[in-house]
Design an enzyme around this catalytic site. Structure first.
Site, mmCIF file in Angstrom:
data_model
loop_
_atom_site.group_PDB
_atom_site.id
_atom_site.type_symbol
_atom_site.label_atom_id
_atom_site.label_comp_id
_atom_site.label_asym_id
_atom_site.label_seq_id
_atom_site.Cartn_x
_atom_site.Cartn_y
_atom_site.Cartn_z
ATOM 1 N N THR A 29 -7.072 0.754 -22.075
ATOM 2 C CA THR A 29 -7.905 1.890 -21.701
ATOM 3 C C THR A 29 -8.703 2.383 -22.903
ATOM 4 O O THR A 29 -8.584 1.840 -23.998
ATOM 5 C CB THR A 29 -7.039 3.006 -21.067
ATOM 6 O OG1 THR A 29 -7.888 3.983 -20.481
ATOM 7 C CG2 THR A 29 -6.143 3.671 -22.108
ATOM 8 N N ASN A 30 -9.536 3.356 -22.711
ATOM 9 C CA ASN A 30 -10.300 4.000 -23.777
ATOM 10 C C ASN A 30 -9.839 5.441 -23.902
ATOM 11 O O ASN A 30 -9.349 6.007 -22.931
ATOM 12 C CB ASN A 30 -11.789 4.043 -23.412
ATOM 13 C CG ASN A 30 -12.504 2.734 -23.691
ATOM 14 O OD1 ASN A 30 -12.107 1.960 -24.547
ATOM 15 N ND2 ASN A 30 -13.564 2.491 -22.958
ATOM 16 N N SER A 31 -10.073 6.061 -25.063
ATOM 17 C CA SER A 31 -9.808 7.491 -25.192
ATOM 18 C C SER A 31 -10.961 8.246 -24.558
ATOM 19 O O SER A 31 -12.099 8.095 -24.983
ATOM 20 C CB SER A 31 -9.764 7.929 -26.649
ATOM 21 O OG SER A 31 -8.891 7.151 -27.365
ATOM 22 N N ALA A 96 -16.197 6.417 -20.165
ATOM 23 C CA ALA A 96 -15.932 5.456 -21.238
ATOM 24 C C ALA A 96 -15.349 4.216 -20.556
ATOM 25 O O ALA A 96 -14.131 4.066 -20.430
ATOM 26 C CB ALA A 96 -14.954 6.054 -22.245
ATOM 27 N N VAL A 97 -16.258 3.376 -20.077
ATOM 28 C CA VAL A 97 -15.840 2.181 -19.329
ATOM 29 C C VAL A 97 -15.311 1.154 -20.329
ATOM 30 O O VAL A 97 -15.950 0.905 -21.357
ATOM 31 C CB VAL A 97 -17.044 1.585 -18.566
ATOM 32 C CG1 VAL A 97 -16.619 0.364 -17.766
ATOM 33 C CG2 VAL A 97 -17.683 2.635 -17.656
#
Ligand code: C5P
Length: 216
Positions: A29-31, A96-97
């Protein structure tokens, strides 16, 4: 807040991170707290728009007057956007893909073996670039969160993805915080917005986009 600048308009936004499964209990995942995207969705609704918010996993309540569609992966986010975008006037990509996803997520939990392991990744589609490349696209707004050279990267993204407007910020200025400092980039150049709470910032951004939309 001034007049209902987006009355009669439909706005679709993406917000939050995406989550790309490695196996049933793990993922990449992204932050992203989702705070900026949710603040923008709220500001658009406040400005009179019909708002669809396609959201990755975040811990935020649905803003008043907003329809939320919850998704996990980039592919699911792309599908939810496609389902909502046909009659949209504005698309704002704040999510934030994840740039990559595991090529083949494991059906069952991966067991540890003590050996080194690697995960094959495959690129995700660029949802914003795809929407901007549609025939008769909605007014598309992108976000650029950078750790350096903000002007170069943000304006570069605006041109590469063919966007009329990009909102740029330095990640160290705003990630996960309640306030942020941004610069708006459009055909006319760069427009710095002073540091403000994300809700106030969202109103400034919506005002800027409503001005550009009205001038089209
Ligand atoms: O190229 P970069 O990922 O930095 O561009 C950021 C902008 O593009 C954001 O508006 C983001 O929501 C959007 N984006 C997207 N799909 C991707 C990657 C980015 O919609 N796969």
């Amino acid at each position: 807040f001034e007049a209902k600048r987006l009355a009669g308009r439909k706005v679709v936004l993406t917000a939050g991170p995406t989550f790309e499964a490695i196996d049933p209990v793990r993922g990449i995942t992204n932050s992203s707290s989702g705070k900026m995207g949710y603040a923008l969705a709220r500001a658009c609704a406040h400005a009179g728009a019909e708002v669809v918010l396609v959201s990755g996993p975040v811990a935020l309540p649905v803003p008043y007057g907003v329809t939320r569609v919850s998704v996990q992966s980039a592919l699911a986010m792309r599908e939810a956007v496609a389902a909502a975008i046909d009659d949209a006037d504005v698309f704002i990509g704040v999510a934030a893909v994840a740039d990559y996803r595991p090529a083949t997520p494991a059906e069952h939990k991966i067991k540890k073996s003590g050996e080194a392991m690697s995960i094959a990744l495959t690129p995700n589609p660029d949802i914003l670039a795809e929407v901007a490349a549609r025939p008769n696209p909605p007014f598309c707004v992108g976000f650029a969160a950078e750790s350096r050279d903000l002007d170069t990267y943000a304006e570069g993204k605006r041109r590469n993805k063919r966007l009329p407007m990009v909102v740029g910020n330095l990640v160290q200025d705003g990630l996960g915080q309640d306030d942020n400092q941004v610069v708006i980039y459009d055909e006319a150049g760069r427009h710095p917005v002073p540091r403000a709470a994300k809700d106030n910032l969202a109103r400034s951004i919506v005002k800027h986009l409503a001005d550009l939309l009205a001038a089209r």
